[in-house]
Design an enzyme around this catalytic site. Structure first.
Site, PDB file in Angstrom:
ATOM      1  N   ASP A  69       0.876  -1.167   0.000  1.00  0.00           N
ATOM      2  CA  ASP A  69       0.000   0.000   0.000  1.00  0.00           C
ATOM      3  C   ASP A  69       0.915   1.219   0.000  1.00  0.00           C
ATOM      4  O   ASP A  69       1.612   1.486   0.980  1.00  0.00           O
ATOM      5  CB  ASP A  69      -0.890  -0.017   1.240  1.00  0.00           C
ATOM      6  N   VAL A  70       0.937   1.962  -1.121  1.00  0.00           N
ATOM      7  CA  VAL A  70       1.918   3.033  -1.273  1.00  0.00           C
ATOM      8  C   VAL A  70       1.666   4.205  -0.328  1.00  0.00           C
ATOM      9  O   VAL A  70       2.530   5.072  -0.186  1.00  0.00           O
ATOM     10  CB  VAL A  70       1.989   3.544  -2.729  1.00  0.00           C
TER      11      VAL A  70
ATOM     12  N   LYS B  32      -3.777  15.375  -8.957  1.00  0.00           N
ATOM     13  CA  LYS B  32      -3.082  15.299 -10.245  1.00  0.00           C
ATOM     14  C   LYS B  32      -2.402  16.626 -10.591  1.00  0.00           C
ATOM     15  O   LYS B  32      -1.316  16.648 -11.191  1.00  0.00           O
ATOM     16  CB  LYS B  32      -4.059  14.878 -11.345  1.00  0.00           C
TER      17      LYS B  32
ATOM     18  N   TYR C 128      -9.479  14.065  -6.838  1.00  0.00           N
ATOM     19  CA  TYR C 128      -8.629  13.500  -7.885  1.00  0.00           C
ATOM     20  C   TYR C 128      -7.885  14.600  -8.637  1.00  0.00           C
ATOM     21  O   TYR C 128      -6.669  14.531  -8.839  1.00  0.00           O
ATOM     22  CB  TYR C 128      -9.497  12.692  -8.848  1.00  0.00           C
TER      23      TYR C 128
END
Length: 269
Positions: free
Chosen positions: A78-79, A178, A174
């Site tokens: 899990d990053v 980004k 999101y």
């Protein structure tokens, strides 16, 4: 760097979608790849697909199968968790000895279609933790390893998005992550110069994956309408990332935009 040495990559989010496509493309062309993701069974599926593809590959110019020297390593991670990222990079170093490429791909869109005022803080934190914190943790671990290894240097490619330029409706978490990835990409490019560490970003629009399956039936547009959108073959993303990855460290694709032709991005609306 010795052009004949097998190159080593870590691909996060390698159990599905874009991560799987990139990992398969690298393995097919002779890279050794650590497949990282939260679901071990999906990573094993990617590794099995790579083995099957290599077994069916026609002989190369010297009579050897394409990608014969490539090897995959599956690491559940899990990053968003620093200890799991540390274990991921340690496993890669122990297995392969060095790192030439990090494809920072793991990400989540979060709850779709939720008005901004109703977006739960927990959902916001989950998206930020995966998309931004995870990219930071993996990039930092890669940076440290690339700085210390001999020969020094390597490449980091961040998976941005069309949303790094232009948001969709109801995508605040999101889109914010980004946009932030673009800043991370630029900072890494600058800070890595003394150590031959280069960083680029690929911004993708409507690659055909499970995450974008709804695009073909209808997606909310800026004018409030719902309209179907074109998609492109995810393998085209894999080939683009490989092109970026295989440039010499003296050259870098800083930003690449790869999108389905005709999707509502270039024009107004």
């Amino acid at each position: 760097m010795n052009a004949h040495r097998t190159k080593i990559a870590i691909v996060t989010g390698a159990g599905s979608g874009i991560g799987r496509a990139v990992a398969l493309e690298l393995l097919r062309t002779g890279w050794s790849v650590t497949l990282a993701g939260r679901r071990a069974e999906r990573l094993e599926e990617t590794a099995a697909l790579a083995r099957a593809a290599l077994a069916d590959a026609p002989p190369g110019a010297a009579g050897e199968p394409a990608g014969k020297e490539s090897t995959s390593l599956c690491v559940r991670a899990d990053v968003s968790r620093p200890e799991e990222v540390a274990a991921l990079f340690e496993a890669t170093r122990n297995r392969f000895g060095r790192l030439d490429l990090l494809f920072n791909n793991a990400g989540t869109f979060g709850p779709g279609g939720v008005p901004f005022e109703d977006l739960p803080y927990e959902a916001w934190r989950h998206v930020v933790g995966t998309n931004l914190d995870g990219a930071f943790l993996c990039a930092q671990a890669a940076y440290r390893q690339m700085k210390e290894q001999d020969p020094q240097g390597g490449r980091i490619i961040n998976n941005g998005s069309i949303s790094a330029h232009t948001p969709r409706p109801r995508s605040a978490a999101y889109t914010a992550t980004k946009h932030a990835l673009t800043g991370l990409t630029k900072s890494l490019s600058l800070d890595g110069r003394p150590y031959r560490i280069v960083c680029g970003q690929i911004d993708i629009g409507n690659a055909a994956t499970d995450m974008t399956s709804r695009m073909t039936t209808g997606a909310l547009q800026a004018n409030g309408e719902v309209a179907a959108e074109p998609v492109m073959d995810v393998d085209d993303v894999g080939r683009t990332v490989r092109h970026m990855a295989e440039l010499p460290l003296e050259a870098n694709v800083q930003f690449a935009t790869v999108l389905a032709s005709g999707m509502p991005y270039v024009g107004r609306g």
